[in-house]
Design a protein around this motif. Structure first.
Motif, mmCIF file in Angstrom:
data_model
loop_
_atom_site.group_PDB
_atom_site.id
_atom_site.type_symbol
_atom_site.label_atom_id
_atom_site.label_comp_id
_atom_site.label_asym_id
_atom_site.label_seq_id
_atom_site.Cartn_x
_atom_site.Cartn_y
_atom_site.Cartn_z
ATOM 1 N N ALA A 136 -12.994 -11.195 11.341
ATOM 2 C CA ALA A 136 -12.091 -11.470 12.459
ATOM 3 C C ALA A 136 -10.758 -12.017 11.951
ATOM 4 O O ALA A 136 -9.683 -11.642 12.445
ATOM 5 N N GLU A 137 -10.822 -12.890 10.955
ATOM 6 C CA GLU A 137 -9.582 -13.432 10.393
ATOM 7 C C GLU A 137 -8.792 -12.352 9.665
ATOM 8 O O GLU A 137 -7.555 -12.356 9.669
ATOM 9 N N ALA A 138 -9.508 -11.421 9.022
ATOM 10 C CA ALA A 138 -8.823 -10.319 8.351
ATOM 11 C C ALA A 138 -8.043 -9.488 9.367
ATOM 12 O O ALA A 138 -6.882 -9.110 9.130
ATOM 13 N N LEU A 139 -8.657 -9.208 10.510
ATOM 14 C CA LEU A 139 -7.967 -8.429 11.542
ATOM 15 C C LEU A 139 -6.810 -9.229 12.143
ATOM 16 O O LEU A 139 -5.762 -8.660 12.495
ATOM 17 N N ALA A 140 -6.964 -10.542 12.237
ATOM 18 C CA ALA A 140 -5.886 -11.378 12.761
ATOM 19 C C ALA A 140 -4.675 -11.345 11.829
ATOM 20 O O ALA A 140 -3.518 -11.390 12.282
ATOM 21 N N VAL A 141 -4.927 -11.260 10.533
ATOM 22 C CA VAL A 141 -3.812 -11.151 9.568
ATOM 23 C C VAL A 141 -3.037 -9.863 9.826
ATOM 24 O O VAL A 141 -1.795 -9.851 9.799
ATOM 25 N N TYR A 142 -3.762 -8.783 10.095
ATOM 26 C CA TYR A 142 -3.078 -7.520 10.377
ATOM 27 C C TYR A 142 -2.216 -7.652 11.630
ATOM 28 O O TYR A 142 -1.050 -7.217 11.637
ATOM 29 N N GLN A 143 -2.770 -8.225 12.696
ATOM 30 C CA GLN A 143 -2.014 -8.344 13.948
ATOM 31 C C GLN A 143 -0.764 -9.211 13.749
ATOM 32 O O GLN A 143 0.312 -8.898 14.263
ATOM 33 N N GLU A 144 -0.887 -10.291 13.007
ATOM 34 C CA GLU A 144 0.261 -11.158 12.752
ATOM 35 C C GLU A 144 1.316 -10.418 11.926
ATOM 36 O O GLU A 144 2.521 -10.534 12.179
ATOM 37 N N THR A 145 0.867 -9.652 10.945
ATOM 38 C CA THR A 145 1.800 -8.889 10.110
ATOM 39 C C THR A 145 2.553 -7.866 10.959
ATOM 40 O O THR A 145 3.779 -7.706 10.826
ATOM 41 N N ARG A 146 1.807 -7.193 11.849
ATOM 42 C CA ARG A 146 2.435 -6.180 12.701
ATOM 43 C C ARG A 146 3.480 -6.833 13.612
ATOM 44 O O ARG A 146 4.586 -6.305 13.792
ATOM 45 N N ARG A 147 3.148 -7.998 14.170
ATOM 46 C CA ARG A 147 4.092 -8.672 15.052
ATOM 47 C C ARG A 147 5.369 -9.054 14.315
ATOM 48 O O ARG A 147 6.489 -8.820 14.799
ATOM 49 N N VAL A 148 5.227 -9.613 13.125
ATOM 50 C CA VAL A 148 6.399 -10.048 12.355
ATOM 51 C C VAL A 148 7.271 -8.847 11.987
ATOM 52 O O VAL A 148 8.511 -8.910 12.097
ATOM 53 N N MET A 149 6.650 -7.752 11.580
ATOM 54 C CA MET A 149 7.433 -6.605 11.134
ATOM 55 C C MET A 149 8.179 -5.960 12.308
ATOM 56 O O MET A 149 9.329 -5.525 12.163
ATOM 57 N N ILE A 150 7.525 -5.916 13.450
ATOM 58 C CA ILE A 150 8.211 -5.354 14.623
ATOM 59 C C ILE A 150 9.356 -6.269 15.050
ATOM 60 O O ILE A 150 10.470 -5.814 15.334
ATOM 61 N N ASP A 151 9.089 -7.583 15.057
ATOM 62 C CA ASP A 151 10.128 -8.526 15.483
ATOM 63 C C ASP A 151 11.300 -8.559 14.513
ATOM 64 O O ASP A 151 12.469 -8.612 14.919
ATOM 65 N N GLU A 152 11.009 -8.546 13.230
ATOM 66 C CA GLU A 152 12.060 -8.718 12.229
ATOM 67 C C GLU A 152 12.729 -7.407 11.836
ATOM 68 O O GLU A 152 13.937 -7.365 11.598
ATOM 69 N N LEU A 153 11.928 -6.335 11.754
ATOM 70 C CA LEU A 153 12.465 -5.084 11.221
ATOM 71 C C LEU A 153 12.439 -3.937 12.225
ATOM 72 O O LEU A 153 13.062 -2.894 11.992
ATOM 73 N N GLY A 154 11.669 -4.110 13.281
ATOM 74 C CA GLY A 154 11.570 -3.038 14.264
ATOM 75 C C GLY A 154 10.729 -1.877 13.799
ATOM 76 O O GLY A 154 10.897 -0.757 14.292
ATOM 77 N N ILE A 155 9.807 -2.110 12.870
ATOM 78 C CA ILE A 155 8.965 -1.015 12.354
ATOM 79 C C ILE A 155 7.505 -1.458 12.346
ATOM 80 O O ILE A 155 7.192 -2.659 12.371
ATOM 81 N N GLU A 156 6.597 -0.458 12.319
ATOM 82 C CA GLU A 156 5.168 -0.720 12.207
ATOM 83 C C GLU A 156 4.810 -0.964 10.738
ATOM 84 O O GLU A 156 5.549 -0.573 9.831
ATOM 85 N N PRO A 157 3.676 -1.607 10.476
ATOM 86 C CA PRO A 157 3.215 -1.760 9.096
ATOM 87 C C PRO A 157 3.042 -0.395 8.428
ATOM 88 O O PRO A 157 2.861 0.638 9.097
ATOM 89 N N GLY A 158 3.032 -0.394 7.119
ATOM 90 C CA GLY A 158 2.890 0.839 6.363
ATOM 91 C C GLY A 158 1.511 1.452 6.485
ATOM 92 O O GLY A 158 0.557 0.836 6.974
ATOM 93 N N ALA A 159 1.403 2.677 5.977
ATOM 94 C CA ALA A 159 0.158 3.437 6.110
ATOM 95 C C ALA A 159 -1.009 2.746 5.419
ATOM 96 O O ALA A 159 -2.136 2.753 5.930
#
Length: 646
Positions: free
Chosen positions: A207-230
C-alpha cells in the motif's frame, strides 16, 4: 610532499597529512580549476576567463602569474608547472577527491558488470564516503556552478547505482529510509521513487509502495504538467498484480555482499634489514607516484645473493597499507636450486586463486588466464610482488591491468623489454654497510671480541648479504669456534666456497643457478664453455680479445658469450670492452673448470692465451706462461693481474 585536494564539500588542501590554510577566492579558484584537470595543461586564457569570470581586468594575466607564484610558495614549487600557453597541476588524479570519486564509481560499475558484486558494493561505499557536503562549496563563479551541478548529478547517479546493488542483495528493509530521504530531497527524480516502491513492496508494504506512485504522479503533474514515465507506470501495474518478477531471487540465486577476499601474501619482513636507504626511497617513490592509466612497475635486478628479495619484501611491507585490495606475492623460482622456474601459466593460476577464483574456474590456456587476470585486476588497488623472475616473457602476463596497482619485480637480468617499467640495479653492500649487517645478524658479543676477524670475514664475503648470512649462520651453529677460525677458512681460496655453505644455504647453488638458466644452444653452450675457461685464469678482469684467444673463437662469438654471462650476472661490466668476474664466482669457475674441462683442453687454452696475450706485462714486465695447474702465471710466480689485455 604528499598533497591532497578535497572539493566534495568545504574546500580542503592537505599536505603530508596536515591542513594547508588557503585564503583568497582567486587562489582557491585557480587551484580548483587546475585540480579538476590534474595532470593536464590548462590554458592561461581559460583560467582567467573562468576564475575571474565577468570581471576580467586588463591586468588579469599579471594577476594570474602572482596567484600561481603564491600557490607555489604555499605548497611546493614544482606542484604547478608552467607549460606552453598555461599551467599544469603535477598531481596524480587520485589525490583530488573529485577524480578519485569518479574513478571509484567507474571501478564499482566495472566490478558489477564482471559479477564481483561484493567488491562493487565496497567501491560504491568508498566513493560515496568522499562527499562531505556540496561540491565546490562557496565558489560562485559561473564555471564553478556548472561543475558543481555536474558533480552533484554524478553523485546522485552513484548513490542510486549503489542502492540497486543493495536491493539485489536483499537489503530492502535498510534501504527504505535512505530512499525515502533521497526521494524527498529530489521529488522530480523518478529512479529513486521507483527504487523506493520496489523496496517497500519487498518489505510487504504494498500500500505504501502504491502511495509513493500516487504522490509522484501528483508532484509531476503539478510541477511539470506531465505524467510519470513508462517505467514507473509499469512498476505500479506490477505492484497491483503482485507480479512475481518483483520478488527477490531465491536464496540459492540471491546476490550477497559477503566479505571479499583480501590477499595478504607477503613473507615476513626481516628484523636484520640494514642500509639500502637510497634504494628504499626509490622504490617508495616509484610505487606511490601514480601515472594516469598505468600500474607502477619497479624492477630490481642484480647478482645472486645481493639481497633483491629482502629489499622487495621490506619495501612492500612499508607501502602495503596503501593498497586496499591486498598484496599478492609469487616466488617465480628462477634461481631456486633444484627447481624449475614457474611457467607464466602456473604463476597466473596461483594469482587467480589468490584473487578468489576456484581452481576449477581458472581458464585452461595462458591467453584466457591472462585475460581473466587483467579483468580481475582492472578495478583493484593491489600490490603484486613477483620475486625471482627469470625474464620478461615470464613476467609480462603477470602484470595487473589496474592503474592503481603497483608491481615489484626482482630478477638477475634486467627486464629491459617491459614497457613503462622503472629499473634499479642492486649491487653488493659497501664495506661499512656489510660490516653493519654482519654485526646485526651475528652474535654481537663475539664480533666485539674479535673485531679484526670480523672485518676479514666481511671482506671475504664480497659485500653479498647472502654470504654474510651464511657466515653468521655457521658461527651460530658452532658457538665453540672462534671468528678467526672462520676467517682463516674464508681466506683460503680452496676452502672459501665450502665455508660459505650451511644447511640449505650455499653460495655454490646461487652461482650454479645462473649457469643453468643460460640461453639454449648454441649461445648457452658457448657462454658456459667460456665461463669454465675463464676459471683457468688468475685474473678477475677480461676483454673480448682475451676471451677470443682463450676460446679460439672469432671475437664476435666470444663477445656474445661474454654478454650472456653478464646477463646471467656471472660477469659484470668493468668499463668499455672490459668484463669483471667477482671473486666468489671466479672461485666457482676455477673449481668447475678443474672438474669439467679435460686436462688437454686446459693446456691448449692456456697455451693459446700465453701466445696471444701479453708476452710482457706492461706494468710489471713479467713474462706470461702456463702454470702447472693450467692457469696463467708470471715467471716471477705471481698471477697475471693487470696487463692491457686483462
Amino acid at each position: 610532499m604528499e598533497l591532497e585536494i578535497r572539493m566534495l564539500g568545504p574546500w580542503e588542501t592537505v599536505a603530508d597529512g596536515e591542513p594547508v590554510r588557503l585564503t583568497g577566492e582567486r587562489r582557491v579558484g585557480v587551484l580548483a580549476r587546475l585540480a579538476l584537470s590534474a595532470g593536464q595543461p590548462v590554458a592561461a586564457e581559460d583560467l582567467i576567463a573562468q576564475v575571474w569570470d565577468q570581471g576580467t581586468p586588463t591586468t588579469a594575466g599579471k594577476q594570474l602569474h602572482i596567484v600561481v607564484s603564491k600557490l607555489r610558495t604555499m605548497l611546493t614549487p614544482d606542484v604547478i608547472a608552467t607549460v606552453s600557453g598555461g599551467y599544469q597541476l603535477n598531481l596524480a588524479p587520485e589525490r583530488v577527491d573529485v577524480h578519485l570519486f569518479t574513478l571509484l564509481g567507474r571501478r564499482a560499475r566495472a566490478a558489477r558488470a564482471q559479477g564481483e558484486l561484493t567488491r562493487a558494493g565496497e567501491l560504491f561505499q568508498r566513493a560515496l564516503a568522499l562527499w562531505r557536503g556540496d561540491a565546490l562549496a562557496g565558489m560562485t563563479t559561473s564555471w564553478a556552478l556548472v561543475e558543481a551541478a555536474r558533480l552533484e548529478e554524478e553523485h546522485l547517479t552513484t548513490l542510486e547505482d549503489h542502492i540497486d546493488l543493495r536491493l539485489a542483495a536483499g537489503d530492502h528493509h535498510a534501504a527504505v529510509p535512505v530512499l525515502a530521504a533521497h526521494a524527498e530531497d529530489h521529488p522530480l527524480r523518478e529512479r529513486p521513487r521507483a527504487q523506493l516502491m520496489l523496496a517497500l513492496y519487498r518489505a510487504a508494504r504494498s500500500a505504501e509502495a502504491l502511495a509513493v506512485y500516487q504522490e509522484t504522479r501528483r508532484v509531476m503533474i503539478d510541477e511539470l504538467g506531465i505524467e510519470p514515465g513508462a517505467a514507473l507506470c509499469r512498476l505500479q501495474q506490477a505492484v497491483l498484480r503482485r507480479d512475481p518478477a518483483l520478488d527477490l531471487a531465491s536464496p540459492a540465486r540471491r546476490t550477497t555482499l559477503a566479505k571479499p577476499v583480501i590477499p595478504i601474501e607477503l613473507p615476513a619482513d626481516t628484523r636484520f634489514f640494514t642500509a639500502r636507504a637510497t634504494e628504499l626511497a626509490w622504490l617508495h617513490r616509484t610505487l606511490t607516484d601514480v601515472v594516469p592509466g598505468l600500474p607502477a612497475v619497479a624492477a630490481v635486478h642484480g647478482p645472486g645473493g645481493a639481497g633483491k628479495s629482502a629489499l622487495a619484501v621490506h619495501a612492500a611491507h612499508a607501502v602495503a597499507d596503501r593498497f586496499a585490495d591486498g598484496v599478492l606475492y609469487v616466488d617465480l623460482r628462477a634461481a631456486t636450486a633444484g627447481l624449475q622456474p614457474l611457467t607464466p601459466y602456473e604463476a597466473l593460476s596461483r594469482l587467480l586463486r589468490s584473487l578468489g577464483l576456484d581452481g576449477a574456474a581458472v581458464p585452461a590456456t595462458l591467453d584466457e588466464a591472462a585475460a581473466r587476470y587483467r579483468s580481475l585486476t582492472s578495478t583493484r588497488k593491489l600490490l603484486v610482488v613477483l620475486d625471482d623472475a627469470l625474464d620478461a616473457s615470464q613476467v609480462r602476463p603477470l602484470l595487473p591491468a589496474g592503474p592503481s596497482c603497483a608491481v615489484i619485480v626482482t630478477s638477475r637480468q634486467i627486464m629491459a623489454s617491459l614497457d613503462s617499467t622503472s629499473h634499479l640495479r642492486l649491487t653488493g653492500l659497501d664495506p661499512a654497510d656489510a660490516a653493519a649487517l654482519f654485526a646485526r645478524i651475528a652474535d654481537s658479543g663475539r664480533v666485539r671480541a674479535e673485531p679484526d676477524a670480523a672485518r676479514k670475514i666481511v671482506r671475504q664475503c664480497g659485500g653479498l648479504p647472502l654470504a654474510l648470512r651464511i657466515a653468521a649462520a655457521r658461527l651460530a651453529a658452532q658457538p665453540d669456534r672462534t671468528l678467526a677460525h672462520l676467517a682463516d677458512q674464508l681466506a683460503d681460496p680452496g676452502r672459501r666456497l665450502d665455508a660459505l655453505e650451511h644447511a640449505d644455504l650455499a653460495i655454490r647453488d646461487s652461482i650454479a643457478v645462473g649457469l643453468q638458466h643460460l640461453p639454449g644452444e648454441p649461445a648457452g653452450h658457448d657462454a658456459a664453455h667460456t665461463f669454465l675457461l675463464l676459471g683457468l685464469l688468475e685474473t678477475a678482469t677480461h676483454t673480448v680479445p682475451a676471451a677470443s684467444a682463450l676460446t679460439d673463437w672469432p671475437e664476435h662469438r666470444a663477445e656474445t658469450a661474454l654478454n650472456h654471462l653478464v646477463d646471467a650476472r656471472l660477469l659484470e661490466p668493468a668499463g668499455p670492452g672490459r668484463y669483471r668476474m667477482p671473486d666468489l664466482i671466479r672461485l666457482y669457475a676455477r673449481e668447475q673448470a678443474a672438474l669439467q674441462v679435460p686436462e688437454p683442453v686446459r693446456a691448449k687454452a692456456t697455451r693459446r692465451a700465453s701466445r696471444h696475450y701479453l708476452t710482457t706485462d706492461r706494468t710489471a714486465h713479467v713474462m706470461i706462461e702456463p702454470g702447472v695447474d693450467g692457469s696463467l702465471w708470471g715467471r716471477r710466480g705471481q698471477p697475471v693481474c693487470g696487463g692491457s689485455e686483462w
